[in-house]
Design a protein around this motif. Structure first.
Motif, PDB file in Angstrom:
ATOM      1  N   LEU A  55       0.836  -1.206   0.000  1.00 61.74           N
ATOM      2  CA  LEU A  55       0.000   0.000   0.000  1.00 61.74           C
ATOM      3  C   LEU A  55       0.873   1.260   0.000  1.00 61.74           C
ATOM      4  O   LEU A  55       0.548   2.251  -0.658  1.00 61.74           O
ATOM      5  CB  LEU A  55      -0.941   0.012   1.212  1.00 61.74           C
ATOM      6  CG  LEU A  55      -2.106  -0.976   1.174  1.00 61.74           C
ATOM      7  CD1 LEU A  55      -2.845  -0.992   2.510  1.00 61.74           C
ATOM      8  CD2 LEU A  55      -3.078  -0.643   0.045  1.00 61.74           C
ATOM      9  N   THR A  56       1.986   1.211   0.726  1.00 60.15           N
ATOM     10  CA  THR A  56       2.910   2.357   0.748  1.00 60.15           C
ATOM     11  C   THR A  56       3.515   2.582  -0.631  1.00 60.15           C
ATOM     12  O   THR A  56       3.550   3.715  -1.136  1.00 60.15           O
ATOM     13  CB  THR A  56       4.029   2.125   1.791  1.00 60.15           C
ATOM     14  OG1 THR A  56       3.428   1.978   3.084  1.00 60.15           O
ATOM     15  CG2 THR A  56       5.013   3.273   1.820  1.00 60.15           C
ATOM     16  N   LEU A  57       3.998   1.506  -1.248  1.00 63.74           N
ATOM     17  CA  LEU A  57       4.589   1.615  -2.591  1.00 63.74           C
ATOM     18  C   LEU A  57       3.553   2.094  -3.603  1.00 63.74           C
ATOM     19  O   LEU A  57       3.847   2.937  -4.457  1.00 63.74           O
ATOM     20  CB  LEU A  57       5.142   0.252  -3.033  1.00 63.74           C
ATOM     21  CG  LEU A  57       6.266  -0.351  -2.191  1.00 63.74           C
ATOM     22  CD1 LEU A  57       6.644  -1.730  -2.735  1.00 63.74           C
ATOM     23  CD2 LEU A  57       7.489   0.559  -2.161  1.00 63.74           C
ATOM     24  N   ALA A  58       2.337   1.554  -3.503  1.00 61.23           N
ATOM     25  CA  ALA A  58       1.268   1.922  -4.446  1.00 61.23           C
ATOM     26  C   ALA A  58       0.913   3.396  -4.324  1.00 61.23           C
ATOM     27  O   ALA A  58       0.760   4.093  -5.334  1.00 61.23           O
ATOM     28  CB  ALA A  58       0.036   1.050  -4.204  1.00 61.23           C
ATOM     29  N   GLY A 101      11.995   8.467  -6.176  1.00 63.14           N
ATOM     30  CA  GLY A 101      13.133   8.265  -5.261  1.00 63.14           C
ATOM     31  C   GLY A 101      13.141   6.856  -4.690  1.00 63.14           C
ATOM     32  O   GLY A 101      12.550   5.935  -5.255  1.00 63.14           O
ATOM     33  N   ASP A 102      13.828   6.692  -3.519  1.00 66.01           N
ATOM     34  CA  ASP A 102      13.862   5.366  -2.891  1.00 66.01           C
ATOM     35  C   ASP A 102      13.344   5.372  -1.449  1.00 66.01           C
ATOM     36  O   ASP A 102      13.349   4.343  -0.776  1.00 66.01           O
ATOM     37  CB  ASP A 102      15.277   4.782  -2.931  1.00 66.01           C
ATOM     38  CG  ASP A 102      16.262   5.586  -2.077  1.00 66.01           C
ATOM     39  OD1 ASP A 102      15.878   6.667  -1.572  1.00 66.01           O
ATOM     40  OD2 ASP A 102      17.411   5.127  -1.911  1.00 66.01           O
ATOM     41  N   HIS A 103      12.883   6.532  -0.983  1.00 64.45           N
ATOM     42  CA  HIS A 103      12.401   6.597   0.397  1.00 64.45           C
ATOM     43  C   HIS A 103      11.155   5.741   0.619  1.00 64.45           C
ATOM     44  O   HIS A 103      10.911   5.266   1.729  1.00 64.45           O
ATOM     45  CB  HIS A 103      12.110   8.045   0.811  1.00 64.45           C
ATOM     46  CG  HIS A 103      13.345   8.866   1.050  1.00 64.45           C
ATOM     47  ND1 HIS A 103      14.540   8.302   1.462  1.00 64.45           N
ATOM     48  CD2 HIS A 103      13.575  10.205   0.953  1.00 64.45           C
ATOM     49  CE1 HIS A 103      15.446   9.244   1.602  1.00 64.45           C
ATOM     50  NE2 HIS A 103      14.899  10.421   1.293  1.00 64.45           N
ATOM     51  N   HIS A 104      10.341   5.567  -0.446  1.00 57.10           N
ATOM     52  CA  HIS A 104       9.127   4.755  -0.271  1.00 57.10           C
ATOM     53  C   HIS A 104       9.470   3.297   0.044  1.00 57.10           C
ATOM     54  O   HIS A 104       8.713   2.607   0.737  1.00 57.10           O
ATOM     55  CB  HIS A 104       8.216   4.857  -1.499  1.00 57.10           C
ATOM     56  CG  HIS A 104       8.775   4.300  -2.765  1.00 57.10           C
ATOM     57  ND1 HIS A 104      10.106   4.418  -3.116  1.00 57.10           N
ATOM     58  CD2 HIS A 104       8.189   3.592  -3.779  1.00 57.10           C
ATOM     59  CE1 HIS A 104      10.303   3.830  -4.289  1.00 57.10           C
ATOM     60  NE2 HIS A 104       9.157   3.310  -4.697  1.00 57.10           N
ATOM     61  N   VAL A 105      10.647   2.832  -0.436  1.00 53.94           N
ATOM     62  CA  VAL A 105      11.094   1.468  -0.124  1.00 53.94           C
ATOM     63  C   VAL A 105      11.411   1.360   1.374  1.00 53.94           C
ATOM     64  O   VAL A 105      11.034   0.391   2.037  1.00 53.94           O
ATOM     65  CB  VAL A 105      12.325   1.088  -0.986  1.00 53.94           C
ATOM     66  CG1 VAL A 105      12.957  -0.218  -0.509  1.00 53.94           C
ATOM     67  CG2 VAL A 105      11.916   0.983  -2.455  1.00 53.94           C
ATOM     68  N   VAL A 125       1.760   7.745   4.350  1.00 50.16           N
ATOM     69  CA  VAL A 125       3.184   8.101   4.191  1.00 50.16           C
ATOM     70  C   VAL A 125       3.643   7.953   2.738  1.00 50.16           C
ATOM     71  O   VAL A 125       4.527   8.687   2.292  1.00 50.16           O
ATOM     72  CB  VAL A 125       4.116   7.285   5.132  1.00 50.16           C
ATOM     73  CG1 VAL A 125       3.861   7.637   6.581  1.00 50.16           C
ATOM     74  CG2 VAL A 125       4.024   5.791   4.887  1.00 50.16           C
ATOM     75  N   GLY A 126       3.025   7.025   1.995  1.00 54.06           N
ATOM     76  CA  GLY A 126       3.359   6.894   0.571  1.00 54.06           C
ATOM     77  C   GLY A 126       3.034   8.174  -0.178  1.00 54.06           C
ATOM     78  O   GLY A 126       3.815   8.635  -1.023  1.00 54.06           O
ATOM     79  N   GLY A 127       1.885   8.766   0.145  1.00 52.15           N
ATOM     80  CA  GLY A 127       1.487  10.030  -0.482  1.00 52.15           C
ATOM     81  C   GLY A 127       2.354  11.187  -0.048  1.00 52.15           C
ATOM     82  O   GLY A 127       2.753  12.036  -0.866  1.00 52.15           O
ATOM     83  N   VAL A 128       2.681  11.229   1.248  1.00 53.78           N
ATOM     84  CA  VAL A 128       3.494  12.333   1.790  1.00 53.78           C
ATOM     85  C   VAL A 128       4.880  12.353   1.139  1.00 53.78           C
ATOM     86  O   VAL A 128       5.361  13.398   0.700  1.00 53.78           O
ATOM     87  CB  VAL A 128       3.623  12.211   3.338  1.00 53.78           C
ATOM     88  CG1 VAL A 128       4.716  13.132   3.873  1.00 53.78           C
ATOM     89  CG2 VAL A 128       2.292  12.542   4.005  1.00 53.78           C
ATOM     90  N   ILE A 129       5.512  11.172   1.054  1.00 50.78           N
ATOM     91  CA  ILE A 129       6.878  11.117   0.522  1.00 50.78           C
ATOM     92  C   ILE A 129       6.892  11.456  -0.969  1.00 50.78           C
ATOM     93  O   ILE A 129       7.891  11.933  -1.514  1.00 50.78           O
ATOM     94  CB  ILE A 129       7.520   9.733   0.810  1.00 50.78           C
ATOM     95  CG1 ILE A 129       9.030   9.877   1.003  1.00 50.78           C
ATOM     96  CG2 ILE A 129       7.213   8.702  -0.251  1.00 50.78           C
ATOM     97  CD1 ILE A 129       9.444  10.563   2.271  1.00 50.78           C
ATOM     98  N   ALA A 130       5.748  11.240  -1.632  1.00 51.50           N
ATOM     99  CA  ALA A 130       5.668  11.530  -3.075  1.00 51.50           C
ATOM    100  C   ALA A 130       5.223  12.960  -3.362  1.00 51.50           C
ATOM    101  O   ALA A 130       5.102  13.358  -4.523  1.00 51.50           O
ATOM    102  CB  ALA A 130       4.704  10.545  -3.736  1.00 51.50           C
ATOM    103  N   GLY A 131       4.958  13.739  -2.294  1.00 55.12           N
ATOM    104  CA  GLY A 131       4.612  15.144  -2.481  1.00 55.12           C
ATOM    105  C   GLY A 131       3.158  15.414  -2.818  1.00 55.12           C
ATOM    106  O   GLY A 131       2.821  16.455  -3.395  1.00 55.12           O
ATOM    107  N   ALA A 132       2.258  14.494  -2.463  1.00 54.08           N
ATOM    108  CA  ALA A 132       0.827  14.725  -2.684  1.00 54.08           C
ATOM    109  C   ALA A 132       0.360  15.911  -1.843  1.00 54.08           C
ATOM    110  O   ALA A 132       0.938  16.201  -0.789  1.00 54.08           O
ATOM    111  CB  ALA A 132       0.036  13.466  -2.306  1.00 54.08           C
TER     112      ALA A 132
END
Length: 332
Positions: free
Chosen positions: A59-62, A71-75, A189-196
């Motif tokens: 879900l985080t990666l998606a 980037g690689d922070h989502h990993v 957190v997936g959205g936050v790290i991607a700048g949503a």
């Protein structure tokens, strides 16, 4: 892979994210290593390699991919989420005195309670190290809050589980703690790290929260009407373990004086006799609480899908919607 073998949404999601999930698994193996305490990777590997769906890290990666993150922070965050999940499973099995998980002996049975608790603590510590590496205070805040909420939910469940005064509001609070908190944190957190933007991040939180609630309600319902060959649980395990879940809470709320006395004896005091499960099921049938619980699960799945309207139109959005449907499709 043929279409027929990847018909389930979590399997399609897994295939789409295969490269990133491989990176997550590599990171998990690296970070669960311990130079000084070989028991740590032994115990962790027993759970991590058990072949679960890895739904939470996916879900985080998606969520990150939904917003084109490169980037690689989502990993790191996906590994963090899996470590938190694994730590809570280790602790839960000790608290519940469980002997089996996913059809295999639990870590506390194979080793001992002390090892399970301490390795769980180690994984929590590792998860915080990974969070910090992303350099995002907002991510740290979300996952730290989720960890506290999970622990709070477990303690609340311990006190509410056999208390016949537990109502649907308390049940929902428990479910939001022990299950939904990590689903919502994983997507958020997936959205936050991607700048949503804030509205999109809120939508991802709402999706994870509703998905987690639907998932847990479905699980609780399947305990009373599932196929044990599929669920891996015997029908009525929750009743035998004196767990007040939604189908029973709804029946207690409508009980006559005699019926209430039955629930006090069997759930409140744990004095169960031959035929009690059948009578409990007859009371649930009388008040149609299984049907009402099923409707609640479908309602939460619909909420999860509706929240996705605020995020970009994308193949992943479709899959996340399908996942919400799939979680409750087990009830058909």
């Amino acid at each position: 892979m043929s279409v027929s073998t990847i018909s389930k949404p979590h399997e399609r999601l897994s295939e789409m994210l295969a490269g990133e999930m491989a990176a997550v698994n590599t990171l998990i193996r690296t970070r669960m290593a311990s130079e000084h305490a070989p028991r740590i990777p032994e115990v962790t590997a027993h759970l991590v390699e058990a072949g679960g769906k890895r739904l939470r890290p996916m879900l985080t990666l998606a969520a990150a991919q939904l917003f084109g993150y490169s980037g690689d922070h989502h990993v790191k965050l996906a590994a963090t989420v899996e470590f938190i999940h694994t730590a809570t499973l280790l602790h839960d099995d000790v608290v519940d005195e469980s002997g089996q998980r996913r059809g295999r002996p639990t870590a506390n049975l194979l080793w001992d309670n002390k090892s399970s608790v301490l390795v769980g603590d180690y994984l929590f510590s590792r998860s915080f190290q990974l969070m910090v590496e992303t350099g995002s205070l907002r991510v740290l805040d979300i996952l730290a809050n989720a960890s506290a909420t999970i622990a709070e939910g477990e303690v609340l469940q311990m006190t509410a589980a056999t208390d016949l005064g537990t109502d649907e509001g308390v049940y929902l609070q428990v479910v939001r703690g022990k299950t939904a908190a990590l689903f919502s944190a994983a997507t958020e957190v997936g959205g936050v790290i991607a700048g949503a933007n804030d509205a999109q991040v809120k939508a991802l939180y709402d999706y994870g929260d509703a998905l987690g609630v639907a998932f847990q309600i479905a699980d609780d319902l399947l305990d009373y009407q599932g196929d044990s060959a599929v669920t891996g649980k015997n029908v009525g395990d929750d009743f035998r373990e004196r767990k007040l879940t939604l189908p029973v809470i709804k029946a207690v709320a409508q009980a006559t004086a005699d019926e209430h006395a039955f629930w006090v004896r069997t759930i409140g005091r744990g004095r169960q006799e031959e035929g009690d499960l059948d009578y409990a099921l007859s009371l649930m049938a009388k008040y149609r609480t299984l049907e009402a619980t099923r409707a609640d699960a479908f309602g939460w799945a619909a909420k999860a899908k509706a929240s996705l309207e605020a995020v970009p139109d994308h193949e992943i959005r479709t899959l996340l919607g399908d996942l919400a449907d799939y979680v409750v499709s087990r009830l058909n």
